[in-house]
Design a protein around this motif. Structure first.
Motif, PDB file in Angstrom:
ATOM      1  N   ARG A   1      35.784 -30.945 -22.107  1.00 50.37           N
ATOM      2  CA  ARG A   1      37.161 -30.796 -21.638  1.00 50.37           C
ATOM      3  C   ARG A   1      38.182 -30.665 -22.764  1.00 50.37           C
ATOM      4  O   ARG A   1      39.308 -30.225 -22.520  1.00 50.37           O
TER       5      ARG A   1
ATOM      6  N   ASN B   1      41.240 -29.168 -20.583  1.00 54.02           N
ATOM      7  CA  ASN B   1      41.091 -28.593 -19.248  1.00 54.02           C
ATOM      8  C   ASN B   1      40.598 -29.645 -18.263  1.00 54.02           C
ATOM      9  O   ASN B   1      39.853 -30.568 -18.621  1.00 54.02           O
ATOM     10  N   THR B   2      41.012 -29.480 -17.030  1.00 57.16           N
ATOM     11  CA  THR B   2      40.590 -30.345 -15.928  1.00 57.16           C
ATOM     12  C   THR B   2      40.038 -29.481 -14.801  1.00 57.16           C
ATOM     13  O   THR B   2      40.795 -28.727 -14.167  1.00 57.16           O
ATOM     14  N   PRO B   3      38.729 -29.506 -14.531  1.00 53.82           N
ATOM     15  CA  PRO B   3      38.156 -28.674 -13.470  1.00 53.82           C
ATOM     16  C   PRO B   3      38.630 -29.115 -12.078  1.00 53.82           C
ATOM     17  O   PRO B   3      38.721 -30.311 -11.787  1.00 53.82           O
TER      18      PRO B   3
ATOM     19  N   SER C   1      40.212 -24.248 -12.803  1.00 51.95           N
ATOM     20  CA  SER C   1      40.519 -25.409 -13.637  1.00 51.95           C
ATOM     21  C   SER C   1      41.948 -25.305 -14.148  1.00 51.95           C
ATOM     22  O   SER C   1      42.531 -24.218 -14.232  1.00 51.95           O
TER      23      SER C   1
END
Length: 214
Positions: A115, A144-146, A152
């Motif tokens: 991430r 990043n955050t899915p 994302s």
């Protein structure tokens, strides 16, 4: 300047298409006052991945005539010796349409997870025209955050500061991007803060961006 931008764009796109790079990323940022195109490519040149070539190419074009002096084109290939997954060192040649050519020596420190990506690159260089030295530090952070398998959320930042003769401010920028990635296509909002010169002339710009990892 327009001819330089067009020619450089074609060369960059051709390089990205044909280099078979392990990692190639392009970004287009556009606001009311400035358009900025950036390509970064990195690929190994030996079987052990201990040597790699990283190429940065960009142009920025201000839309208002009174800011035309700040239009800029740059190309920088760097040969990195990858000591391990975290530390790399290597020389580079940098061409900038404003300052000309310079020779450089850089170290790269990389921290990476699924991430988070953090890259810091301190550099010392010497301008060919003036023979003056300079110090530079570049940093990049991506988080990043899915949301699901295809979507994302992304937060990206790039930061640069350059000091001539290690004491006089020459150039800095802070670039922040926040957006959504869908099937590898990332887009969203961005803001650029640019500073030029020893008594910094400041330019603040808001716009939208598109980024693609090939």
């Amino acid at each position: 300047m327009k001819k330089i931008v067009i020619i450089t764009s074609l060369l960059i796109l051709g390089f990205a298409k044909n280099s078979n790079a392990q990692f190639t990323q392009i970004e287009l940022f556009s606001g009311f006052d400035k358009t900025d195109f950036t390509l970064y490519s990195s690929y190994p040149i030996n079987a052990k991945n201990s040597l790699s070539i990283a190429t940065l190419a960009f142009f920025q074009k201000f839309n208002k005539k009174e800011n035309a002096d700040f239009d800029e084109v740059g190309v920088q290939p760097t040969l990195f010796w990858n000591i391990n997954k975290t530390i790399s060192v290597g020389p580079s040649v940098y061409y900038n349409s404003i300052s000309g050519y310079s020779g450089r020596l850089s170290a790269k420190f990389t921290l990476k997870s699924s991430r988070l990506l953090l890259v810091v690159i301190p550099t010392v260089g010497r301008y060919q025209q003036t023979k003056n030295t300079y110090a530079e530090t570049f940093a990049q952070i991506q988080f990043n955050t899915p949301i699901n398998d295809k979507i994302s959320l992304w937060l990206n930042g790039q930061f640069l500061t350059v000091w001539d003769e290690f004491r006089t401010h020459s150039r800095s920028f802070q670039q922040v991007r926040a957006g959504v990635s869908f099937n590898g296509h990332q887009f969203g909002l961005g803001v650029d803060f640019d500073e030029y010169g020893s008594n910094p002339i400041e330019k603040s710009l808001f716009g939208v961006y598109y980024r693609k990892t090939l």
